[in-house]
Design a protein around this motif. Sequence first.
Motif, PDB file in Angstrom:
ATOM      1  N   GLY A   1       4.140  14.687  12.774  1.00  0.00           N
ATOM      2  CA  GLY A   1       3.610  15.857  12.073  1.00  0.00           C
ATOM      3  C   GLY A   1       4.562  16.480  11.067  1.00  0.00           C
ATOM      4  O   GLY A   1       4.280  17.546  10.530  1.00  0.00           O
ATOM      5  N   ARG A   2       5.670  15.822  10.799  1.00  0.00           N
ATOM      6  CA  ARG A   2       6.650  16.327   9.826  1.00  0.00           C
ATOM      7  C   ARG A   2       6.226  15.926   8.417  1.00  0.00           C
ATOM      8  O   ARG A   2       5.563  14.906   8.236  1.00  0.00           O
ATOM      9  N   PRO A   3       6.640  16.684   7.391  1.00  0.00           N
ATOM     10  CA  PRO A   3       6.318  16.299   6.016  1.00  0.00           C
ATOM     11  C   PRO A   3       6.837  14.887   5.725  1.00  0.00           C
ATOM     12  O   PRO A   3       7.991  14.560   6.027  1.00  0.00           O
ATOM     13  N   TYR A   4       5.997  14.064   5.151  1.00  0.00           N
ATOM     14  CA  TYR A   4       6.359  12.672   4.907  1.00  0.00           C
ATOM     15  C   TYR A   4       7.543  12.536   3.962  1.00  0.00           C
ATOM     16  O   TYR A   4       8.299  11.567   4.027  1.00  0.00           O
ATOM     17  N   SER A   5       7.722  13.519   3.103  1.00  0.00           N
ATOM     18  CA  SER A   5       8.847  13.470   2.169  1.00  0.00           C
ATOM     19  C   SER A   5      10.192  13.416   2.903  1.00  0.00           C
ATOM     20  O   SER A   5      11.162  12.880   2.371  1.00  0.00           O
ATOM     21  N   GLU A   6      10.256  13.942   4.121  1.00  0.00           N
ATOM     22  CA  GLU A   6      11.502  13.865   4.900  1.00  0.00           C
ATOM     23  C   GLU A   6      11.840  12.405   5.202  1.00  0.00           C
ATOM     24  O   GLU A   6      13.003  12.005   5.145  1.00  0.00           O
ATOM     25  N   HIS A   7      10.825  11.620   5.521  1.00  0.00           N
ATOM     26  CA  HIS A   7      11.048  10.197   5.787  1.00  0.00           C
ATOM     27  C   HIS A   7      11.503   9.485   4.514  1.00  0.00           C
ATOM     28  O   HIS A   7      12.466   8.714   4.537  1.00  0.00           O
TER      29      HIS A   7
ATOM     30  N   ALA B   1      16.063  10.650  17.928  1.00  0.00           N
ATOM     31  CA  ALA B   1      15.601  12.039  17.835  1.00  0.00           C
ATOM     32  C   ALA B   1      14.191  12.096  17.254  1.00  0.00           C
ATOM     33  O   ALA B   1      13.363  12.917  17.668  1.00  0.00           O
ATOM     34  N   ARG B   2      13.919  11.241  16.316  1.00  0.00           N
ATOM     35  CA  ARG B   2      12.587  11.196  15.708  1.00  0.00           C
ATOM     36  C   ARG B   2      11.566  10.631  16.697  1.00  0.00           C
ATOM     37  O   ARG B   2      10.467  11.161  16.846  1.00  0.00           O
TER      38      ARG B   2
END
Length: 143
Positions: A21-27, A115-116
């Motif tokens: 559910g994190r913003p994909y831009s972080e990946h 962690a992810r």
Amino acid sequence: MLEQAELLARRLHASQTDKAGRPYSEHLSAVAAGVSDDGGTEFEVALGWLHDAKEDTSVSDEALINIVGVEGLAILTVLTHGKDEPYTDHLSRVVQHPSAVRVKLADLRHNSNPARLAQLPQEQRERLEKKYAAAKAQLKAGA
């Protein structure tokens, strides 16, 4: 090139989130940083930003060529996992191109970050841990 790749990637994936559910831009940012940390060129870092563009968005080939050229488009195509394509076949294509391997390994490192993965349900986490470990082994064996 690098700034254009990042801007396009952020725009293309703006409404997307990852499995946790994190913003994909972080990946995308983590993959680009991983490519850089691995000694990748500016071209390869740009590919890191754009590695999921063909697979997960409706970006045109022309838009990608404008940023990373024909060679970059070819590598991004190699990095694109086809919907009905066995994953091992996809990896067999990736292993044929050193820049694709560098980007895919950075992608796998981020995807398999403990962690992810800890943010996912146990069954999904265990399945992905096995998938990513096997993928890393296949890429390293073929590189």
